[in-house]
Structure formats: C-alpha cells, structure tokens
Write a protein that holds these residues in place. Sequence first.
Motif, PDB file in Angstrom:
ATOM      1  N   VAL A   1      25.240  44.757  27.450  1.00  7.68           N
ATOM      2  CA  VAL A   1      26.174  43.723  27.797  1.00  7.68           C
ATOM      3  C   VAL A   1      25.495  42.719  28.458  1.00  7.68           C
ATOM      4  N   GLY A   2      24.405  42.663  28.957  1.00  7.65           N
ATOM      5  CA  GLY A   2      23.589  41.338  29.532  1.00  7.65           C
ATOM      6  C   GLY A   2      23.334  40.734  28.119  1.00  7.65           C
ATOM      7  N   HIS A   3      23.112  40.699  27.298  1.00 10.95           N
ATOM      8  CA  HIS A   3      22.880  40.259  25.848  1.00 10.95           C
ATOM      9  C   HIS A   3      23.796  39.327  25.666  1.00 10.95           C
ATOM     10  N   LEU A   4      25.117  39.662  26.052  1.00  9.45           N
ATOM     11  CA  LEU A   4      26.327  39.010  25.396  1.00  9.45           C
ATOM     12  C   LEU A   4      27.000  38.297  26.698  1.00  9.45           C
ATOM     13  N   ALA A   5      27.718  37.414  26.218  1.00  6.24           N
ATOM     14  CA  ALA A   5      28.659  36.962  27.410  1.00  6.24           C
ATOM     15  C   ALA A   5      30.207  37.558  27.257  1.00  6.24           C
ATOM     16  N   SER A   6      30.590  38.583  28.038  1.00  9.41           N
ATOM     17  CA  SER A   6      31.566  39.348  27.837  1.00  9.41           C
ATOM     18  C   SER A   6      32.257  39.598  29.084  1.00  9.41           C
ATOM     19  N   THR A   7      33.510  40.166  28.991  1.00  2.55           N
ATOM     20  CA  THR A   7      34.064  40.864  30.230  1.00  2.55           C
ATOM     21  C   THR A   7      33.354  41.997  30.626  1.00  2.55           C
ATOM     22  N   ALA A   8      32.774  42.829  29.833  1.00  4.44           N
ATOM     23  CA  ALA A   8      32.103  43.959  30.223  1.00  4.44           C
ATOM     24  C   ALA A   8      30.988  43.596  31.219  1.00  4.44           C
ATOM     25  N   THR A   9      30.158  42.414  30.717  1.00  7.05           N
ATOM     26  CA  THR A   9      29.272  42.102  31.448  1.00  7.05           C
ATOM     27  C   THR A   9      29.497  41.929  33.089  1.00  7.05           C
ATOM     28  N   TYR A  10      30.174  41.276  33.283  1.00  5.59           N
ATOM     29  CA  TYR A  10      30.775  40.547  34.618  1.00  5.59           C
ATOM     30  C   TYR A  10      31.442  41.870  35.397  1.00  5.59           C
ATOM     31  N   ASP A  11      32.096  42.536  34.568  1.00  9.30           N
ATOM     32  CA  ASP A  11      32.766  43.950  35.110  1.00  9.30           C
ATOM     33  C   ASP A  11      31.740  44.764  35.633  1.00  9.30           C
ATOM     34  N   LEU A  12      30.632  44.950  34.927  1.00 10.14           N
ATOM     35  CA  LEU A  12      29.771  46.047  35.470  1.00 10.14           C
ATOM     36  C   LEU A  12      29.242  45.646  36.798  1.00 10.14           C
TER      37      LEU A  12
ATOM     38  N   LEU B   1      34.958  44.810  50.135  1.00  8.73           N
ATOM     39  CA  LEU B   1      35.516  45.467  49.008  1.00  8.73           C
ATOM     40  C   LEU B   1      36.607  44.612  48.474  1.00  8.73           C
ATOM     41  N   GLY B   2      37.477  43.909  49.331  1.00  6.51           N
ATOM     42  CA  GLY B   2      38.618  43.067  48.956  1.00  6.51           C
ATOM     43  C   GLY B   2      38.260  41.879  48.453  1.00  6.51           C
ATOM     44  N   LEU B   3      37.230  41.036  48.700  1.00  9.46           N
ATOM     45  CA  LEU B   3      36.904  39.992  48.221  1.00  9.46           C
ATOM     46  C   LEU B   3      36.489  40.383  46.724  1.00  9.46           C
ATOM     47  N   THR B   4      35.536  41.399  46.638  1.00  9.98           N
ATOM     48  CA  THR B   4      34.875  41.586  45.217  1.00  9.98           C
ATOM     49  C   THR B   4      35.944  42.169  44.420  1.00  9.98           C
ATOM     50  N   VAL B   5      36.771  42.813  44.881  1.00  9.59           N
ATOM     51  CA  VAL B   5      37.831  43.464  43.891  1.00  9.59           C
ATOM     52  C   VAL B   5      38.677  42.212  43.455  1.00  9.59           C
ATOM     53  N   GLY B   6      39.001  41.512  44.300  1.00 14.45           N
ATOM     54  CA  GLY B   6      39.906  40.353  43.876  1.00 14.45           C
ATOM     55  C   GLY B   6      39.283  39.373  42.811  1.00 14.45           C
ATOM     56  N   ILE B   7      37.870  39.052  43.087  1.00  7.77           N
ATOM     57  CA  ILE B   7      37.343  38.299  41.878  1.00  7.77           C
ATOM     58  C   ILE B   7      37.201  39.181  40.625  1.00  7.77           C
TER      59      ILE B   7
ATOM     60  N   ALA C   1      42.959  28.223  31.714  1.00 10.86           N
ATOM     61  CA  ALA C   1      44.420  28.534  32.127  1.00 10.86           C
ATOM     62  C   ALA C   1      44.128  29.806  33.456  1.00 10.86           C
ATOM     63  N   TRP C   2      45.174  29.864  33.921  1.00  9.45           N
ATOM     64  CA  TRP C   2      44.979  31.075  34.708  1.00  9.45           C
ATOM     65  C   TRP C   2      45.171  32.492  34.242  1.00  9.45           C
ATOM     66  N   GLY C   3      45.379  32.529  32.872  1.00 11.49           N
ATOM     67  CA  GLY C   3      45.457  33.821  32.071  1.00 11.49           C
ATOM     68  C   GLY C   3      45.508  33.600  30.648  1.00 11.49           C
ATOM     69  N   TYR C   4      45.222  34.699  30.007  1.00  6.82           N
ATOM     70  CA  TYR C   4      45.363  34.603  28.424  1.00  6.82           C
ATOM     71  C   TYR C   4      46.064  35.861  28.105  1.00  6.82           C
ATOM     72  N   VAL C   5      46.426  35.917  26.765  1.00  8.33           N
ATOM     73  CA  VAL C   5      47.217  37.131  26.476  1.00  8.33           C
ATOM     74  C   VAL C   5      46.371  38.530  26.705  1.00  8.33           C
ATOM     75  N   ASP C   6      45.215  38.451  26.622  1.00 10.93           N
ATOM     76  CA  ASP C   6      44.530  39.821  26.526  1.00 10.93           C
ATOM     77  C   ASP C   6      43.368  39.811  27.698  1.00 10.93           C
ATOM     78  N   GLN C   7      43.482  38.897  28.717  1.00  6.56           N
ATOM     79  CA  GLN C   7      42.492  38.685  29.487  1.00  6.56           C
ATOM     80  C   GLN C   7      42.838  37.809  30.737  1.00  6.56           C
ATOM     81  N   PRO C   8      42.202  38.232  32.048  1.00  8.69           N
ATOM     82  CA  PRO C   8      42.428  37.077  33.010  1.00  8.69           C
ATOM     83  C   PRO C   8      41.264  35.989  32.744  1.00  8.69           C
ATOM     84  N   PRO C   9      41.214  34.982  33.573  1.00  2.24           N
ATOM     85  CA  PRO C   9      40.685  33.713  33.063  1.00  2.24           C
ATOM     86  C   PRO C   9      38.934  33.626  33.524  1.00  2.24           C
ATOM     87  N   LEU C  10      38.463  34.722  34.220  1.00  2.00           N
ATOM     88  CA  LEU C  10      37.169  34.427  34.734  1.00  2.00           C
ATOM     89  C   LEU C  10      36.043  34.116  33.727  1.00  2.00           C
ATOM     90  N   THR C  11      35.858  35.004  32.581  1.00  2.00           N
ATOM     91  CA  THR C  11      34.923  35.215  31.747  1.00  2.00           C
ATOM     92  C   THR C  11      34.981  33.869  30.779  1.00  2.00           C
TER      93      THR C  11
END
Length: 481
Positions: free
Chosen positions: A122-133, A158-164, A49-59
């Motif tokens: 965070v590299g060991h796990l699939a987490s929002t923090a991994t891709y956030d870093l 910067l705009g492209l990176t921040v958007g993603i 979906a485009w969103g979840y209760v606690d996070q956006p959809p990317l992870t």
Amino acid sequence: MDATRPARFASGPVLAVAGLLAAVLTALSGRYGYHRDELYFLVAGQKLAWGYVDQPPLTPFITRISTELFGNTPMGLRVISTLASVVSVIVIALLAREFGSGRSGQVVAAICAAVSGFLPAVGHLASTATYDLLAWMLVALFVVKLLRTEDTRWWLALGLTVGIALENKYLVVLPLAALLVALLITGPRRLLRSWWLLAGVAIAALIALPNVIWQFQHDWPQLTVAGGISDADGTKNRIMFIPLQILQLSPLLLPVWIAGFRRLWKLQWPRSVALAFPILCVVVLAAGGKSYYALPLLYVFVAAGAEPTYAWITRHRPLAAVALTFTAVTSAVFTLPVLPVSAVNLVIPVNVEQGEQIGWQALTQTVADNIPLAERSTTTIIASNYGEAGALRRYGPAAGLPLAYSPHMSFADWEQPTAAGPVLLIELERNPALESHFPNCRQLTTLTTPTHNEENGAALVRCDTPTTPWPTLWPQLRRYY
C-alpha cells in the motif's frame, strides 16, 4: 495495568529501517505505471468535494497535493504515500515500545513491518488503504497508551485521529466498535466512564461531519457501493479471508503475530486489544468484506511479538537471517514492481493489484487508432469503468482524443455526454442490454493487455448516436459497482 515505564525509543535504528523502506519505495515508484484507482483519484482530485459516491474526500485531496508539488507522474503521485508508510513503520516500533520491548525489540518490530507484504504494497500506491493503515496504527498507539496509563485524556488524541480517518475511509469505525465490545468484556470498563471520551467523540464527529452531510444530501451512495461489493464478492471474500491475511502479511510472520497475541493476553492490561481482532474478523466475515479490512490489527500483534521474536533471533541468528531475507524478497516480488512486465502474471493470483498498473497507455493508443481523425471531435467515448476513463483523461489529450465519459462511480456525476455523433463503447464483455440503446453497433477490435487484468479481452464497439437523448439515457447507465 502494566505501569512500567517504556524503554527509551530506538530512534536511530528505527529511522534507519524506515529510511531504507523509503529508498526502496522511491526507487520503484516509477515502474509499471498508474494503478486504476490512482487514475480515478487524479480526476477526483481535480474535482474536489466533501464526498464522492464511493469514498470520503481525503485521498483525492492528498493526490491533488502530491501531484501539484511533485508532478503528475506515478513517482510524483506516490511521494506522500511513501512518507505515510515510513510513519507507519515508526508507529509500529512505538507500539512495540508500549508493550515493553527494549530497543532491540523495537527494531525487530520495524524490520518485520518493513519486510511484510501489506505495508510496502500500500505504500507503493496512492490509495485509501495507504492512509487507512497509518490511521489504524495511530489509533492503536493511542488506545494502547490509554490502556497502559489509564489517562483518559488520550481519548482526545483518538477522537482527532478517528475524525481525520473518517474523511478517508469509514472502515476505522470497525476496529473501534470491536475494541469497545472487547473493553466491555475484559475491562477496564472505567475507561468508558469519562467525559474525555465524550469530548473525543465530539471531535471525531465534528471533523467527519462535512462528509456525512454530503452523503446524506446524496442519499448515502457509499452504502449502495458497499452493498454491491458484498453481493458481488462476499462469498469469495469469506472463503479467502484467512488465507489472504496470512499471505498479505507474509506467512513467515505468522509466528510473530501469534506470539504477539499470546503476549497481549499474558500481559492482561492490553487483553481488550487482543480480543478486538477476532471480534472484528467476525464482523467483516458477516458483512462479506475483504480480508485487508481487518489486517492492520495484525501489525499490532507483530509489534507485541517483537520482543519474544528478538529473544528467538539471538538463539538462531543464521536461521533468522535466512528467514528475514526470504521474507523481504518474497514480499517485494509479490507486492512491488520488481518483476519484468512479462512475468507479472505469475504473481497476479496472489496480488491482482500488480496487473492493474500496466497497459493504460496502450489502451489509450488502441482507442485512438480506432477513431478516424475526421470523427474525433464528434465521437463520444464511453468507458466501462473509472480506471479506463481515468486513463483516457490522463493520456487521451496527447493522443488527440476527445473527453472520455463513464457511468461508473463518481464519473457518472462529473460530466455526461452531449454530442450527437458516433459512440465508442469500451465493453469488458459484449453487453446487448447496453448496446440496445445505440443503433448499428459493431465491434472494431479486441483489447489485449500484457497482464491478466479486467481490460484484457475487452471489446471496442462503435455505434451511432443513441436513440434516447443523453440527459434521459445517462442516469439509466450509471453503475455503483
């Protein structure tokens, strides 16, 4: 502004360091098991979906891709996370280059990042923090290029990176806000008077718009979740904010990032980057956020401190070798699954995530053992949180269990119970208010786990069909934290 052209990038040695990290993470990626958040993402990835209760959809989306390509195993799930951490190491070396480091200094930056605590963790796990870093490191790189060259076209990158990044986690707005405040204080303010800045903002807003619309349509549940985190853990987070940052990065890297902060201030042109960190810390402390919300900026300081650190290393080679080895070993012990399961409790006080990867199959089997075969098709299993529900969704079919439900986070929205048979509650602690909705509740057993995680000591409670119809009861049970 420092107009000096950066040194040639040390691509070979930096890629060798990144490759060694990838090899270590890959070799260890199948140990222990899924993390509770990963079990949640596995289900979320099947319900895109485009969103979840606690996070956006990317992870969840990345989780779906990784498991489709590499298999639904802990190792398959974590392939893209490993690649993201490899890229983060390379970007940190590129940051060192922007700050004037030669090839040796760039390698030092890469090594410091690879042996630190947070990045491999965070590299060991699939987490929002991994891709956030990774997003924060790319944002930092483009900001530094903007400041060094004063070429305002970098606002587009910067705009492209921040958007993603906003499709992964909203935290990226915090360092950007801190940087804007720092730019207003230290300058150069002329970088803010650019049409390229407006174009960058437009790109970021356009990419982030689908999730923002989803949040709006669902009454901004992420704000509810964030408020619950602050209310529940805010005081503890404030007390442990600085100690955990030092421990999570690695205490032996403290001199490196302090040297980096001083160097950024001395260079003058990147002073706004240095000032952004204390501004960010004040904001996170005020909100009661977790220590790692500000920690990625410390890797920018590590990159800036790489050149003076290399100068120190050339004068103290034996001591530097010992310090590097000690840092690598302690970081691995506290953040990666290198210890036997029986010893994991020793590191949980520093890194609770270690214990969250152990015991999920055993929990599923215990649930199966406590539901008679004749009742399995009619029993409703209610898990107390998304980790338990995710584990029962992952391992339950092989154990012959029916679909598990949970009123926690987005699980509450995905499915709700309908069966009129017995109910099995998984309760972290016996909850009279919860049990009041169900007649004839009795505890069947107590869960025991190999490590001190939330499920250790939880109760399995069998009840009869609820007195209130499920469609009416289910919204009353939902929890955002």
